[in-house]
Design a protein around this motif. Sequence first.
Motif, PDB file in Angstrom:
ATOM      1  N   LEU A 252      45.553 -59.589  25.184  1.00 27.26           N
ATOM      2  CA  LEU A 252      44.756 -60.784  24.919  1.00 27.26           C
ATOM      3  C   LEU A 252      43.721 -60.483  23.840  1.00 27.26           C
TER       4      LEU A 252
ATOM      5  N   THR B  94      40.471 -60.989  22.534  1.00 23.40           N
ATOM      6  CA  THR B  94      39.186 -61.525  23.015  1.00 23.40           C
ATOM      7  C   THR B  94      38.162 -61.576  21.889  1.00 23.40           C
TER       8      THR B  94
ATOM      9  N   LEU C  65      50.635 -57.724  28.465  1.00 27.20           N
ATOM     10  CA  LEU C  65      49.848 -58.793  27.863  1.00 27.20           C
ATOM     11  C   LEU C  65      48.718 -58.166  27.066  1.00 27.20           C
TER      12      LEU C  65
ATOM     13  N   CYS D  16      47.566 -64.374  22.460  1.00 26.82           N
ATOM     14  CA  CYS D  16      47.983 -63.390  23.457  1.00 26.82           C
ATOM     15  C   CYS D  16      49.335 -62.821  23.044  1.00 26.82           C
TER      16      CYS D  16
END
Length: 258
Positions: free
Chosen positions: A86, A88, A84, A6
């Motif tokens: 992230l 994935t 943020l 992250c």
Amino acid sequence: SAHPPCGLLLLGPDGRIEWANAVIEAWTGSAPGGLQGRDPVSLPDGLGPLLGRDTGATQWSGADGQVRWLQVQHHAAGDKTLVLALDTGAGQALLEENQRLRRQIQELKLSDDLTGLPNRRAITQALELQISRSRRYRNPLAVVLVHLAVADEHLELLQQAADSLVLGVSRFLRDRLRWVDQIGRWEDNMFLLVLPETEEAHARGLIRKIQDELSGIELPHPLAGIQPVLGFGLGVWHKGDDLRTLLRSASRDLAGDA
């Protein structure tokens, strides 16, 4: 299991980077602290515009050449903004693989989800088999394209209950065929009847029978009392015909060009 990477950015009131974690620095190939004071839009490899808004999983290629799927979220922190990003990647890759497998399964299926009839792939295979028999034994063969519609005043209702109408008409047609005949869903509002051992006169007789009995069709609520409009296109196999020419004859007849 390990958490997915992250990336974190803290943006000041002026929108410039006040702090970036090591993940973001690694993604951009920056030295520690090298992003401080920069406008996120100026970040390399197109990462900046991606970080400028909340997104679903979006593909991005980093400075290391690796393709990542980033999901970006913005959170207010006083007069500052915490961003943020992230990664994935593993989950997105799994999702894409599942979607690919679903497409393959759909391509291999031989039945229509709504009606349970043979789908276009299956009824095409059945027709090709009958054409081969006719070529070998000179057996008569007919096909009928059946187009489903409704009167203009019922178009709005059709949009609300199209599946119910297709299902009801498919059952009505199936019940009027011989055991040797086959019916498949050709398109959303079209069926294909494959009639082995059937001369043109008998095929036209079947079409008349369907037309004569259509007024007695029973459709579920809210379609009760609505009279479907069926159009028919007949194609009769002749020596030298293949799948394409036979279906083209039926399509022309349906369009009224025959």
